[in-house]
Every structure is written in C-alpha cells, then in structure tokens.
Design a protein around this motif. Structure first.
Motif, PDB file in Angstrom:
ATOM      1  N   ARG A  76     -33.543  96.022  -8.008  1.00 26.06           N
ATOM      2  CA  ARG A  76     -33.413  96.212  -6.522  1.00 26.06           C
ATOM      3  C   ARG A  76     -33.523  94.788  -5.724  1.00 26.06           C
ATOM      4  O   ARG A  76     -32.843  94.795  -4.600  1.00 26.06           O
ATOM      5  N   PHE A  85     -28.239  99.022  -6.165  1.00 25.51           N
ATOM      6  CA  PHE A  85     -28.217 100.749  -5.798  1.00 25.51           C
ATOM      7  C   PHE A  85     -28.052 101.572  -6.803  1.00 25.51           C
ATOM      8  O   PHE A  85     -28.211 102.841  -6.691  1.00 25.51           O
ATOM      9  N   THR A 109     -35.575 105.981  -8.041  1.00 23.03           N
ATOM     10  CA  THR A 109     -34.910 107.112  -7.363  1.00 23.03           C
ATOM     11  C   THR A 109     -35.511 108.437  -7.400  1.00 23.03           C
ATOM     12  O   THR A 109     -35.642 109.275  -6.434  1.00 23.03           O
ATOM     13  N   PHE A 135     -30.506 103.537   1.419  1.00 24.95           N
ATOM     14  CA  PHE A 135     -31.470 102.563   1.162  1.00 24.95           C
ATOM     15  C   PHE A 135     -32.011 101.859   2.405  1.00 24.95           C
ATOM     16  O   PHE A 135     -31.329 101.950   3.594  1.00 24.95           O
ATOM     17  N   PRO A 144     -34.697 102.959  -2.516  1.00 28.96           N
ATOM     18  CA  PRO A 144     -34.204 104.045  -1.682  1.00 28.96           C
ATOM     19  C   PRO A 144     -35.117 104.155  -0.847  1.00 28.96           C
ATOM     20  O   PRO A 144     -36.400 104.073  -0.670  1.00 28.96           O
TER      21      PRO A 144
END
Lengths: 194, 165
Positions: A76, A85, A109, A135, A144
């Motif tokens: 990330r 992502f 996620t 995001f 996220p």
C-alpha cells in the motif's frame, strides 16, 4: 446463471505452508481461476508482484522473514510498490478483534479466518468483486476506506470474552477445574493406550 | 498515481482505484453460484485426503514438546516460553480443520484462549498448558480425525472447562 469469468484472473497465494498454498490453489482452480501463482512469504510475494500483474492476493499472516501485515503495508505505501490498489484478502487464525483491526490498519481489503472453508473464500472473492472499495489517503494511512462498518468480523470477540472471564484465580485450580483436568487426563491416557 | 481523486474534506483524500475486478470478470449474478461452490468444496475435500496432516505436524509437535519440557523445568518462565508455544499451537489450530482434524483446532483454540489471558507464573498454569500439549500429542499421534468421537469430546470438553473456569 452467467458466472464470473474468473479464468481471467491472476491470483497470488502467499503462505509459508506449502500444503496450505496447495489447498487454496485447489479451491481457486475449482472455482475457475486458471492462473494461480504462489509465494512463501511477503518478501518473495513483493518480488513477484513487481514482475507481473496480479489481480488478487490471498495472504497468510504468520510468515518469516516478512509477514502478511508487513507485506500489506508495503504494497500500500512503499514507493516501489507496483500496484497500491490490488485487493488483498488476509487469511489468518488471528481472529481476535485487535488483530483484525491491525490487519485492517495495514490496508487489507477483506479478512478471512482460518481454518479455510471453500464457501468462505468464495464469498470473500465475491465481496471483493461486487463491492470494490474506495481508497483513502491520510497522513498516516493509505488503503481501502476503513470507515466501512460491515467488514465481517470473523469470530467471537475473544478479547472481551477474556476480560469477562477475568484473569484471577489462576494461581490455583478450582475444584471444577481440577475435575475437568482429571477428565481430560483420563481421556488422553485412554487415547494413548488405544 | 493514475486514480481519480475526489476531495475528501480536511486531512484526507478519497481515491477511486483505476480498475476493479468486476471490470475484468464481469457480472456473476447474485450471490454464490451453487455449482461453483460444490466444485470448490469437492476439490478441497479431495485435496485434504491427499495430505497426511499427522505426519506434517510432527516437527511442530516436537518443538512444542521441547518447549513444554523447558516449561516444566522452569515454571517461572511462562512469560518467555508461552508466546513461543502460542505461535506453534496457533498454526496447528489454523491447519487442523483445514486438513480433517477439527479436534486439533478445538484443542488449539482452547490453549490459545488460555495463553491470551496469561498473567502470572504458577504451577497451575503449567498443568493446564501441559494437559493441552498432551492432548495435541495424543490426538495427532493416534491420527484421530474428525471430532474424535466420544473420547475426543471428553478431552475437548475437559480442556475447555479447565480454561473457562
């Protein structure tokens, strides 16, 4: 019913246990995913992520040298990350609320509790497909949107249970505990002899 | 970053990812496809049957036994030794049900719950941990699959009562 075209996906399974990787691979392939790649820890996984496009990552928590939470944070936030992502499903036996929050704060996620169940894995994949997350970037977080309140909590809140159960009384076993210990020991002896 | 950015107010930015899985796999209808799920469960069960979990768990079980012996010899060292034992048991707990040994998961859960509540060194604590380790050794050693039948239930219920007391 028209199904998802899962054969179009490349999924990476990251776990230090080869049998666990193979188990997840077997489920994914049965669901129609034709391209599954494996990595044995977060470091190897990050290298593979740089080498090819990966659509979904399923990662274990406990691994050495780089565990799943550290790997997720790196994906990330590392300037060298090729895809900040990419959806990440964390697979872990650490289902205590504080641990789930730690994984969430690293940027996962979805969270899925071990032991692995085909239905649970399939459901998480459908959740990732059907409910793509926006995001959020703040001074201390990229990942996220954590404000989503419906992230499934995968088990009983053992921490609160533990608090309710209290920490006292462990210096000596109570009469009930001694009885329970004796029952367990007898059963273990019987099993040993069988 | 090629994503669309939307103003998110003070101190944060909301970003729409540049692509989604749905763009790639299309729509799959509502809910889980029962035929796909059936195939996945069948594949999982077939794979489970090819794995000898008892054999696979032996090295971890041996490490656990060594730590247990150290704990018996040094009952005041729980704060050092229990976290190491926790990691091993935690892994076994995650693998047990995945490979046909739900009783290992149940016993592992009981011990993990106990260790999470650890707060003092005592002989009672060593006895509780030892009962769990002995149970894991006996269940894995005798390849007691499934819920373990009557004997398995006795072991699990005894340990759970011990921990919840």
């Amino acid at each position: 019913m028209m199904g998802y075209k899962l054969e179009r996906l490349t999924v990476m399974v990251v776990d230090d246990n080869k049998n666990m990787r193979s188990l997840v691979r077997a489920i994914l392939e049965a669901l129609g995913v034709s391209h599954v790649i494996e990595a044995q820890d977060g470091e190897a996984a990050f290298k593979k992520l740089k080498e090819q496009q990966i659509d979904l990552i399923i990662v274990d928590w406990n691994m050495e040298p780089v565990d799943g939470v550290t790997f997720t944070r790196k994906v990330r936030t590392d300037p060298e990350s090729p895809d900040q992502f990419v959806p990440i499903i964390m697979l872990s036996g650490h289902t205590e609320k504080a641990r789930v929050m730690q994984a969430r704060d690293a940027g996962i996620t979805e969270f899925m509790a071990k032991p692995i169940a085909a239905r649970a894995l399939y459901a998480r994949m459908v959740a990732v497909i059907e409910h793509p997350r926006t995001f959020v970037k703040t001074a201390s977080y990229f990942g996220p949107d954590r404000r989503r309140q419906d992230m499934p909590f995968p088990g009983p809140d053992r921490r609160s249970t533990a608090v309710k159960g209290g920490k006292s009384g462990k210096g000596n076993l109570s009469e009930d505990q001694q009885k329970a210990l004796s029952q367990a020991k007898d059963a273990i002896r019987t099993l040993d002899k069988s | 970053m090629s994503a669309d950015k939307k103003p998110g107010g003070k101190g944060f930015e909301v970003i729409q990812p540049p692509r989604t899985l749905k763009d790639k796999v299309g729509s799959g209808g509502k809910g889980l496809d029962p035929r796909a799920l059936e195939r996945a469960e069948a594949a999982m069960n077939t794979f489970k049957d090819t794995i000898d979990f008892a054999q696979q768990a032996l090295p971890e079980l041996m490490k656990l036994q060594v730590l247990m012996e150290q704990l018996i010899a040094n009952p005041t060292q729980t704060q050092t030794l229990l976290p190491k034992m926790f990691e091993i048991v935690h892994d076994l707990r995650g693998q047990g049900s995945s490979f046909g040994y739900p009783l290992v998961t149940r016993i592992g859960s009981s011990l993990c719950r106990y260790v999470e509540r650890h707060d003092k060194d005592s002989q009672a604590e060593v006895d509780v941990v030892r009962a769990h380790v002995d149970a894991l050794r006996a269940v894995i050693g005798s390849k007691l699959k499934g819920d373990g039948g009557e004997i398995g239930q006795k072991i699990a219920e005894g340990l759970e009562t011990l921990v919840s007391g």
